[in-house]
Design an enzyme around this catalytic site. Structure first.
Site, PDB file in Angstrom:
ATOM      1  N   GLY A 128      -4.150  -4.514  -4.477  1.00  0.00           N
ATOM      2  CA  GLY A 128      -5.159  -3.552  -4.887  1.00  0.00           C
ATOM      3  C   GLY A 128      -4.466  -2.249  -5.205  1.00  0.00           C
TER       4      GLY A 128
ATOM      5  CG  ASP B 170      -1.698  -1.303   1.327  1.00  0.00           C
ATOM      6  OD1 ASP B 170      -2.241  -1.751   0.305  1.00  0.00           O
ATOM      7  OD2 ASP B 170      -1.705  -1.886   2.414  1.00  0.00           O
TER       8      ASP B 170
ATOM      9  CE  LYS C 192       3.098  -2.517  -4.619  1.00  0.00           C
ATOM     10  NZ  LYS C 192       2.981  -2.376  -3.177  1.00  0.00           N
TER      11      LYS C 192
ATOM     12  CD  GLN D 151       0.803  -9.098  -2.683  1.00  0.00           C
ATOM     13  OE1 GLN D 151       1.571  -9.753  -3.346  1.00  0.00           O
ATOM     14  NE2 GLN D 151      -0.421  -8.860  -3.081  1.00  0.00           N
TER      15      GLN D 151
HETATM   16  P1  IMP Z   1      -2.492 -12.961   1.803  1.00  0.00           P
HETATM   17  O1  IMP Z   1      -1.554 -12.417   0.792  1.00  0.00           O
HETATM   18  O2  IMP Z   1      -3.936 -12.721   1.478  1.00  0.00           O
HETATM   19  O3  IMP Z   1      -2.213 -14.418   2.110  1.00  0.00           O
HETATM   20  O4  IMP Z   1      -2.245 -12.182   3.202  1.00  0.00           O
HETATM   21  C1  IMP Z   1      -1.024 -12.296   3.921  1.00  0.00           C
HETATM   22  C2  IMP Z   1      -0.611 -10.964   4.505  1.00  0.00           C
HETATM   23  O5  IMP Z   1      -0.247 -10.069   3.479  1.00  0.00           O
HETATM   24  C3  IMP Z   1      -1.710 -10.260   5.311  1.00  0.00           C
HETATM   25  O6  IMP Z   1      -1.099  -9.540   6.365  1.00  0.00           O
HETATM   26  C4  IMP Z   1      -2.284  -9.275   4.296  1.00  0.00           C
HETATM   27  O7  IMP Z   1      -2.908  -8.173   4.912  1.00  0.00           O
HETATM   28  C5  IMP Z   1      -1.026  -8.871   3.567  1.00  0.00           C
HETATM   29  N1  IMP Z   1      -1.265  -8.423   2.195  1.00  0.00           N
HETATM   30  C6  IMP Z   1      -1.531  -9.170   1.113  1.00  0.00           C
HETATM   31  N2  IMP Z   1      -1.652  -8.421   0.014  1.00  0.00           N
HETATM   32  C7  IMP Z   1      -1.452  -7.159   0.394  1.00  0.00           C
HETATM   33  C8  IMP Z   1      -1.403  -5.911  -0.316  1.00  0.00           C
HETATM   34  O8  IMP Z   1      -1.546  -5.831  -1.539  1.00  0.00           O
HETATM   35  N3  IMP Z   1      -1.165  -4.805   0.444  1.00  0.00           N
HETATM   36  C9  IMP Z   1      -0.940  -4.875   1.781  1.00  0.00           C
HETATM   37  N4  IMP Z   1      -0.944  -6.015   2.469  1.00  0.00           N
HETATM   38  C10 IMP Z   1      -1.205  -7.146   1.790  1.00  0.00           C
END
Ligand code: IMP
Length: 430
Positions: free
Chosen positions: A41, A14, A17, A226
């Protein structure tokens, strides 16, 4: 002159990007996603219109550019189709000549989503805070060699066979362990038919398309999702995602020889945020944190969850800059800090009384880290009209200088508002 740039997040995601990718896309020919899935996102403001994209590379918003979803990405076809339909409904062309999907990319199946959510539910207080999109379970199956890939949609008989085998195991878990109704093969097969009909025209070997584009002298942007601190290997395990969001992951996820990586741009938000659980040494669980959340609109693009907020952590960013060989920073949301009387940057930590300047691998140690701050004067005013450094208040320039010095790379971009034009450009890639 370089022909490709990798964009990565240096904190916990977040960092904004989407906007920087969008700016660079103007001069690029191809934008490639190489890891992650619709846990990402990106919010973009293009021509006054706001777009929230989860899977489709943002290059698609620009006529004549090509978006690729490479093999390292996990794809939920229902989400992808919905995103494509929404874009088309808003007049954005989405067709096989501007969107290509890797036949190697693994599919997030409905059981992956259900298992992700059921597992998190069962963990209760110990939950990781995943996005619940099935990302982890899909990557698990990839590594376990029981996954289904987009290319498998070309042969629905084969797809059905593979799905049947997977379902035997998944239904045991879903109903046996989690007490959920089992999924039926008929339902999966019916979905696969739709996916196949609609997505088959977009399939190809994206690796070859990337090679061909490079041979033609085109410019490529690799859009990370991420961030490095959520990296499966280098982040605060187990509070991480299931892919590798660091720059080197382009080599595997997209299929680019490491020595061909042209440049690495690390995104740094001017303060820190984290969604989901896990250590966050500079977190401000207080009024300041609430103010940053409010001013920075810090709510997840994917899940709408409020983000945890805190001061900038130079230990974290430095770590990411080194791991990725970042040659520049893009510093975002500087405007959000305006009005705070003073600003803090964590320069290192105290761990059990000892000074350390790295993020410990052991999360229990990371939880015990106490940040040591450097305090700088705050700045005021509306920064959104600044287009060059001289337009910024002296204290803002000082904050940026110190940030770059502590994080180990010079800034290429400074973002002072959500719009594409609300940016100071110091180094033009391409
Ligand atoms: P997952 O990727 O859904 O398995 O989530 C694992 C961890 O990564 C959690 O703490 C999510 O909140 C974080 N996370 C996954 N995708 C994003 C992103 O695009 N932005 C911020 N945090 C993310």
């Amino acid at each position: 002159m370089i022909n490709n740039v990798v964009i990565i997040g240096s904190q916990w995601g977040d960092e904004g990007k989407g906007k920087i990718v969008d700016i660079l896309t103007e001069k690029a020919d191809m934008v490639v996603r190489f890891q992650g899935g619709n846990n990402a996102g990106h919010t973009l403001v293009v021509g006054g219109e706001t777009y929230a994209l989860h899977l489709v590379p943002s290059g698609i918003l620009h006529p004549g550019k090509k978006g690729l979803i490479a093999g390292g990405v996990v794809v939920d076809p229902d989400v992808l189709l919905e995103e494509m339909d929404k874009l088309q409904a808003r007049g954005v062309a989405v067709a096989p000549d501007n969107l290509m999907l890797s036949e190697r990319a693994h599919i997030i199946m409905p059981y992956h989503r259900l298992l992700d959510q059921a597992r998190e539910g069962r963990r209760g207080e110990e939950r990781l805070g995943t996005t619940g999109r099935g990302i982890g379970p899909a990557y698990e199956d990839k590594a376990a060699r029981v996954g289904l890939r987009l290319g498998d949609l070309r042969d629905l008989v084969f797809f059905r066979d593979q799905a049947a085998r997977a379902l035997t195991e998944k239904n045991h878990l879903l109903s046996g362990l989690y007490g959920l109704p089992p999924l039926t093969l008929e339902d999966l097969a019916a979905r696969a038919e739709v996916w196949s009909r609609r997505l088959a025209p977009y399939l190809g070997d994206t690796w070859l398309a990337i090679q061909a584009a490079l041979a033609r002298g085109e410019k490529l942007l690799f859009e990370g999702a991420q961030a490095v601190q959520l990296d499966l290997d280098h982040g605060s395990y187990p509070y991480v995602t299931s892919s590798n969001p660091l720059a080197g992951s382009v080599a595997v996820g997209a299929g680019l020889a490491p020595r061909l990586i042209g440049g690495v741009l690390a995104l740094v938000k001017a303060y820190s945020t984290r969604v989901g659980a896990g250590p966050f040494p500079t977190e401000q669980d207080n009024d300041l944190g609430l103010e940053l959340r409010r001013k920075g609109a810090e709510f997840g693009t994917t899940t709408g969850r409020p983000r945890r907020c805190g001061w900038l952590d130079a230990v974290v960013v430095r770590h990411s800059v080194k791991l990725c060989g970042a040659d520049h920073l893009a510093i975002t949301k500087l405007d959000v800090l305006a009005g705070l009387p003073e600003l803090k940057i964590a320069t290192h930590y105290l761990l059990d009384g000892e000074k350390i300047d790295f993020f410990p691998a052991d999360i229990r140690a990371a939880e015990r880290c106490r940040p040591v701050y450097e305090t700088l004067p705050g700045f005021e005013g509306d920064l959104s009209r600044a287009r060059k450094m001289a337009d910024l208040p002296a204290a803002a320039r000082r904050y940026l200088d110190r940030l770059s010095e502590l994080c180990g790379a010079p800034p290429a971009f400074i973002s002072v508002g959500p719009g594409r034009e609300e940016t100071i450009t110091l180094h033009d890639y391409f």
